[in-house]
Design a protein around this motif. Structure first.
Motif, PDB file in Angstrom:
ATOM      1  N   MET A   1       0.855  -1.193   0.000  1.00  0.00           N
ATOM      2  CA  MET A   1       0.000   0.000   0.000  1.00  0.00           C
ATOM      3  C   MET A   1       0.893   1.247   0.000  1.00  0.00           C
ATOM      4  SD  MET A   1      -2.901   1.203   2.754  1.00  0.00           S
ATOM      5  CE  MET A   1      -3.795  -0.320   2.565  1.00  0.00           C
ATOM      6  N   ASN A   2       0.631   2.150  -0.971  1.00  0.00           N
ATOM      7  CA  ASN A   2       1.459   3.344  -1.055  1.00  0.00           C
ATOM      8  C   ASN A   2       0.886   4.477  -0.215  1.00  0.00           C
ATOM      9  OD1 ASN A   2      -0.680   4.516  -2.560  1.00  0.00           O
ATOM     10  ND2 ASN A   2       0.136   3.628  -4.442  1.00  0.00           N
ATOM     11  N   LYS A   3       1.615   5.598  -0.214  1.00  0.00           N
ATOM     12  CA  LYS A   3       1.234   6.734   0.623  1.00  0.00           C
ATOM     13  C   LYS A   3      -0.133   7.272   0.247  1.00  0.00           C
ATOM     14  CE  LYS A   3       2.867  11.316   2.001  1.00  0.00           C
ATOM     15  NZ  LYS A   3       3.941  12.328   1.838  1.00  0.00           N
ATOM     16  N   THR A   4      -0.443   7.300  -1.049  1.00  0.00           N
ATOM     17  CA  THR A   4      -1.733   7.823  -1.509  1.00  0.00           C
ATOM     18  C   THR A   4      -2.883   6.995  -0.961  1.00  0.00           C
ATOM     19  OG1 THR A   4      -0.697   8.599  -3.552  1.00  0.00           O
ATOM     20  CG2 THR A   4      -3.103   8.404  -3.534  1.00  0.00           C
ATOM     21  N   GLN A   5      -2.696   5.663  -0.931  1.00  0.00           N
ATOM     22  CA  GLN A   5      -3.750   4.793  -0.411  1.00  0.00           C
ATOM     23  C   GLN A   5      -3.945   5.000   1.087  1.00  0.00           C
ATOM     24  OE1 GLN A   5      -1.939   1.188  -2.073  1.00  0.00           O
ATOM     25  NE2 GLN A   5      -3.867   0.793  -3.176  1.00  0.00           N
ATOM     26  N   TYR A   6      -2.828   5.201   1.808  1.00  0.00           N
ATOM     27  CA  TYR A   6      -2.934   5.474   3.238  1.00  0.00           C
ATOM     28  C   TYR A   6      -3.769   6.735   3.483  1.00  0.00           C
ATOM     29  CZ  TYR A   6       0.530   1.999   4.753  1.00  0.00           C
ATOM     30  OH  TYR A   6       1.185   0.837   5.035  1.00  0.00           O
ATOM     31  N   LEU A   7      -3.428   7.798   2.755  1.00  0.00           N
ATOM     32  CA  LEU A   7      -4.143   9.060   2.918  1.00  0.00           C
ATOM     33  C   LEU A   7      -5.606   8.921   2.533  1.00  0.00           C
ATOM     34  CD1 LEU A   7      -1.466  11.557   1.515  1.00  0.00           C
ATOM     35  CD2 LEU A   7      -2.055  11.131   3.913  1.00  0.00           C
ATOM     36  N   GLU A   8      -5.875   8.126   1.488  1.00  0.00           N
ATOM     37  CA  GLU A   8      -7.253   7.919   1.051  1.00  0.00           C
ATOM     38  C   GLU A   8      -8.053   7.182   2.114  1.00  0.00           C
ATOM     39  OE1 GLU A   8     -10.649   8.081  -1.267  1.00  0.00           O
ATOM     40  OE2 GLU A   8      -8.760   9.173  -1.398  1.00  0.00           O
ATOM     41  N   ASN A   9      -7.430   6.171   2.744  1.00  0.00           N
ATOM     42  CA  ASN A   9      -8.114   5.428   3.809  1.00  0.00           C
ATOM     43  C   ASN A   9      -8.411   6.322   5.013  1.00  0.00           C
ATOM     44  OD1 ASN A   9      -8.280   2.939   2.519  1.00  0.00           O
ATOM     45  ND2 ASN A   9      -6.237   2.319   3.185  1.00  0.00           N
ATOM     46  N   ILE A  10      -7.449   7.200   5.364  1.00  0.00           N
ATOM     47  CA  ILE A  10      -7.678   8.136   6.468  1.00  0.00           C
ATOM     48  C   ILE A  10      -8.804   9.099   6.127  1.00  0.00           C
ATOM     49  CG2 ILE A  10      -6.651  10.031   7.799  1.00  0.00           C
ATOM     50  CD1 ILE A  10      -3.962   8.596   7.555  1.00  0.00           C
ATOM     51  N   ARG A  11      -8.818   9.579   4.854  1.00  0.00           N
ATOM     52  CA  ARG A  11      -9.878  10.491   4.420  1.00  0.00           C
ATOM     53  C   ARG A  11     -11.244   9.823   4.496  1.00  0.00           C
ATOM     54  NH1 ARG A  11     -12.892  11.531   0.233  1.00  0.00           N
ATOM     55  NH2 ARG A  11     -11.998   9.781  -0.929  1.00  0.00           N
ATOM     56  N   MET A  12     -11.308   8.574   4.101  1.00  0.00           N
ATOM     57  CA  MET A  12     -12.573   7.835   4.154  1.00  0.00           C
ATOM     58  C   MET A  12     -13.018   7.652   5.611  1.00  0.00           C
ATOM     59  SD  MET A  12     -11.923   4.989   1.162  1.00  0.00           S
ATOM     60  CE  MET A  12     -13.538   4.237   1.367  1.00  0.00           C
ATOM     61  N   GLY A  13     -12.038   7.422   6.521  1.00  0.00           N
ATOM     62  CA  GLY A  13     -12.380   7.296   7.932  1.00  0.00           C
ATOM     63  C   GLY A  13     -12.949   8.588   8.487  1.00  0.00           C
ATOM     64  N   LEU A  14     -12.366   9.719   8.107  1.00  0.00           N
ATOM     65  CA  LEU A  14     -12.868  11.012   8.562  1.00  0.00           C
ATOM     66  C   LEU A  14     -14.241  11.307   7.984  1.00  0.00           C
ATOM     67  CD1 LEU A  14      -9.576  13.115   8.335  1.00  0.00           C
ATOM     68  CD2 LEU A  14     -10.702  12.271  10.413  1.00  0.00           C
ATOM     69  N   ASN A  15     -14.475  10.894   6.728  1.00  0.00           N
ATOM     70  CA  ASN A  15     -15.796  11.075   6.118  1.00  0.00           C
ATOM     71  C   ASN A  15     -16.857  10.294   6.881  1.00  0.00           C
ATOM     72  OD1 ASN A  15     -14.900  12.797   4.106  1.00  0.00           O
ATOM     73  ND2 ASN A  15     -14.506  11.148   2.642  1.00  0.00           N
ATOM     74  N   THR A  16     -16.479   9.087   7.354  1.00  0.00           N
ATOM     75  CA  THR A  16     -17.412   8.291   8.151  1.00  0.00           C
ATOM     76  C   THR A  16     -17.767   9.001   9.442  1.00  0.00           C
ATOM     77  OG1 THR A  16     -16.468   6.255   7.251  1.00  0.00           O
ATOM     78  CG2 THR A  16     -17.757   6.063   9.272  1.00  0.00           C
ATOM     79  N   LEU A  17     -16.767   9.631  10.054  1.00  0.00           N
ATOM     80  CA  LEU A  17     -17.012  10.401  11.280  1.00  0.00           C
ATOM     81  C   LEU A  17     -17.967  11.554  11.023  1.00  0.00           C
ATOM     82  CD1 LEU A  17     -13.449  10.607  12.881  1.00  0.00           C
ATOM     83  CD2 LEU A  17     -15.421   9.444  13.837  1.00  0.00           C
ATOM     84  N   ARG A  18     -17.735  12.266   9.934  1.00  0.00           N
ATOM     85  CA  ARG A  18     -18.578  13.426   9.625  1.00  0.00           C
ATOM     86  C   ARG A  18     -20.004  13.021   9.271  1.00  0.00           C
ATOM     87  NH1 ARG A  18     -13.737  15.579   7.180  1.00  0.00           N
ATOM     88  NH2 ARG A  18     -14.292  14.568   5.204  1.00  0.00           N
ATOM     89  N   VAL A 324     -18.717  -3.967  -4.970  1.00  0.00           N
ATOM     90  CA  VAL A 324     -18.326  -3.163  -6.142  1.00  0.00           C
ATOM     91  C   VAL A 324     -16.815  -2.990  -6.182  1.00  0.00           C
ATOM     92  CG1 VAL A 324     -18.472  -0.869  -7.177  1.00  0.00           C
ATOM     93  CG2 VAL A 324     -20.532  -1.949  -6.268  1.00  0.00           C
ATOM     94  N   ARG A 325     -16.195  -2.693  -5.027  1.00  0.00           N
ATOM     95  CA  ARG A 325     -14.740  -2.487  -4.993  1.00  0.00           C
ATOM     96  C   ARG A 325     -13.996  -3.751  -5.376  1.00  0.00           C
ATOM     97  NH1 ARG A 325     -11.950   0.276  -0.191  1.00  0.00           N
ATOM     98  NH2 ARG A 325     -10.395   0.423  -1.851  1.00  0.00           N
ATOM     99  N   LYS A 326     -14.485  -4.889  -4.909  1.00  0.00           N
ATOM    100  CA  LYS A 326     -13.839  -6.143  -5.287  1.00  0.00           C
ATOM    101  C   LYS A 326     -14.050  -6.461  -6.760  1.00  0.00           C
ATOM    102  CE  LYS A 326     -13.380  -8.719  -0.983  1.00  0.00           C
ATOM    103  NZ  LYS A 326     -13.556 -10.034  -0.354  1.00  0.00           N
ATOM    104  N   ALA A 327     -15.223  -6.097  -7.279  1.00  0.00           N
ATOM    105  CA  ALA A 327     -15.521  -6.386  -8.684  1.00  0.00           C
ATOM    106  C   ALA A 327     -14.623  -5.603  -9.636  1.00  0.00           C
ATOM    107  CB  ALA A 327     -16.990  -6.078  -8.981  1.00  0.00           C
ATOM    108  N   ILE A 328     -14.173  -4.404  -9.185  1.00  0.00           N
ATOM    109  CA  ILE A 328     -13.320  -3.598 -10.072  1.00  0.00           C
ATOM    110  C   ILE A 328     -11.829  -3.783  -9.756  1.00  0.00           C
ATOM    111  CG2 ILE A 328     -15.133  -1.894 -10.465  1.00  0.00           C
ATOM    112  CD1 ILE A 328     -13.791  -0.099  -8.419  1.00  0.00           C
ATOM    113  N   ALA A 330     -10.285  -4.519  -6.414  1.00  0.00           N
ATOM    114  CA  ALA A 330      -9.719  -4.331  -5.070  1.00  0.00           C
ATOM    115  C   ALA A 330      -9.363  -5.675  -4.453  1.00  0.00           C
ATOM    116  CB  ALA A 330     -10.716  -3.591  -4.183  1.00  0.00           C
ATOM    117  N   LYS A 331      -8.217  -5.748  -3.798  1.00  0.00           N
ATOM    118  CA  LYS A 331      -7.781  -6.976  -3.156  1.00  0.00           C
ATOM    119  C   LYS A 331      -8.292  -7.034  -1.713  1.00  0.00           C
ATOM    120  CE  LYS A 331      -3.502  -7.038  -5.865  1.00  0.00           C
ATOM    121  NZ  LYS A 331      -2.018  -7.034  -5.815  1.00  0.00           N
ATOM    122  N   ARG A 332      -8.184  -8.244  -1.124  1.00  0.00           N
ATOM    123  CA  ARG A 332      -8.604  -8.405   0.276  1.00  0.00           C
ATOM    124  C   ARG A 332      -7.825  -7.461   1.185  1.00  0.00           C
ATOM    125  NH1 ARG A 332      -8.596 -14.617   1.964  1.00  0.00           N
ATOM    126  NH2 ARG A 332      -9.064 -13.555   3.961  1.00  0.00           N
TER     127      ARG A 332
END
Length: 415
Positions: A1-18, A324-328, A330-332
């Motif tokens: 997992m690269n830096k962009t994916q890490y930041l994207e996962n953190i952003r998604m976590g914050l979106n869940t909070l909001r 959907v993510r797995k269909a396009i 995304a790995k486990r």
């Protein structure tokens, strides 16, 4: 997992909070309470320890205290055998002063509860006075200072003079409107005394004002003449610089010889230093710390279970998204990382809120109880933050694994 994916996962976590702020807050409430508890208690205990160390420096770090009863914290009633011990004597103090080269000076004071220590002056009465019969060198032994006048002299002590030295609180109570106090006559327990000196105000302790501000000190021999039954004597031994341990050993040896103890008999007196008092405080702090950790652990466990529960609910709510993510492509690992980072983000925010609340509570404590010091240690803040992250990591694993193992076809069919 690269830096962009890490930041994207953190952003998604914050979106869940909001998107679910109240639910998220209630979920991490346990984490907030757990982190706050550790930091607040740590800040208070750290401040109290700093206060003790500053008092040690003020009174002197090379002092040894000898008393016939055990000193330090007492759990339960004192052993009856201790009350049978003979008090220390002035002769013991003189022997300590003359029989050891490692001892620089020896001072002492007597105290008791049989003598009426009510202080009066022209209609003004003070009943909280702490009456002491002091040796002439006591003021230098514990680094006290006079704001006016002089201290008790050898002549005062030798001739049983009726003179006294007053603490700040006593002066303020008896002489609220007088600028000149030295030379005035007061009564102590019905006996006339002349004020010869005033003590400067002492540094406050975390229990409030310093008890020494209530002192009324008179010559030791005068004290014993007025109250011969009050024979309790506390001896202060000043060790020479760098010879504290040697002075401690000599003090024990000399007092044992003075009191006629055989080699097979235990000490019938107690000697202590400020180092021992600090060690006793640290032992008490350790016990309080364990209680704080237990309380914090309960809060963190509740918070962790709440995070796991809400993440399992989130996995169920977002089953089609996972499909959907797995269909396009995304790995486990990608799916697991996404939910794991959401859990960590959730508890990290809770940890940050706990830190902010702890800082606020510490400042409130300082505001309302300035005598009770609160110093926020950096290590407690860092530890609280790391624990919050670890809670998310530990309790977020199972929901993340469950999400990663979902079958993409079943997910796409999920309604």
């Amino acid at each position: 997992m690269n830096k962009t994916q890490y930041l994207e996962n953190i952003r998604m976590g914050l979106n869940t909070l909001r998107s679910h702020p109240l639910r998220s807050f209630l979920t991490v409430l346990g984490v907030i309470i757990g982190v706050m508890t550790v930091i607040v208690i740590s800040s208070i205990l750290t401040g109290m320890r700093s206060n003790i160390l500053s008092l040690v420096e003020e009174y002197g770090t090379d002092n040894i205290y000898a008393f016939h009863l055990s000193t330090g914290p007492q759990i339960g009633p004192r052993d009856r055998k201790e009350w049978m011990r003979d008090p220390l004597t002035v002769e013991d103090a003189e022997a300590l002063k003359t029989q050891s080269d490692s001892i620089k000076d020896v001072a002492y004071w007597g105290f008791g509860w049989r003598f009426n220590s009510t202080i009066q002056y022209r209609g003004q009465t003070y009943r909280r006075a702490d009456l002491q019969g002091a040796s002439p060198n006591l003021i230098h032994a514990y680094n006290a200072a006079l704001s006016e006048g002089r201290f008790i002299t050898k002549a005062d002590n030798l001739h049983h003079k009726a003179v006294c030295v007053l603490g700040v609180n006593v002066v303020e109570a008896l002489f609220p409107h007088h600028q000149r106090v030295v030379g005035r006559a007061i009564t102590i327990g019905g006996h006339n005394f002349t004020v010869v000196g005033l003590l400067e105000k002492r540094k406050a302790t975390f229990f409030g004002e310093n008890d020494e501000d209530n002192l009324v000190q008179i010559p030791y021999r005068t004290f014993r003449k007025l109250s011969p039954r009050d024979d309790f004597l506390l001896i202060m031994i000043l060790a020479r610089s760098g010879q504290l341990q040697t002075a401690l050993d000599h003090t024990e040896m000399i007092l044992r010889r003075q009191r006629g103890l055989r080699s097979d008999q235990a000490n019938d007196f107690d000697i202590t230093t400020f180092d021992k008092l600090v060690d006793q405080f640290d032992a008490i702090v350790g016990g309080i710390g364990l209680v704080a950790i237990a309380i914090s652990a309960v809060g963190l466990m509740v918070g962790g279970i709440g995070v796991m529960n809400i993440m399992l609910v989130s996995v169920t709510e977002r089953t089609r998204e996972i499909g959907v993510r797995k269909a396009i492509g995304a790995k486990r690992q990608d799916i697991a990382s996404q939910f794991l980072f959401e859990a960590i983000t959730l508890t990290t925010v809770g940890g940050v809120l706990g830190i902010l609340v702890a800082i606020l509570v510490s400042y409130v404590v300082i505001w309302f109880l300035p005598e009770l010091p609160a110093s926020i240690p950096i290590w407690a803040v860092i530890t609280g933050f790391m624990v919050a992250v670890c809670v998310g990591l530990i309790f977020g694993v199972w929901p993340a694994v469950k999400a990663s193992r979902l079958d993409p076809i079943e997910c796409l069919r999920y309604e």
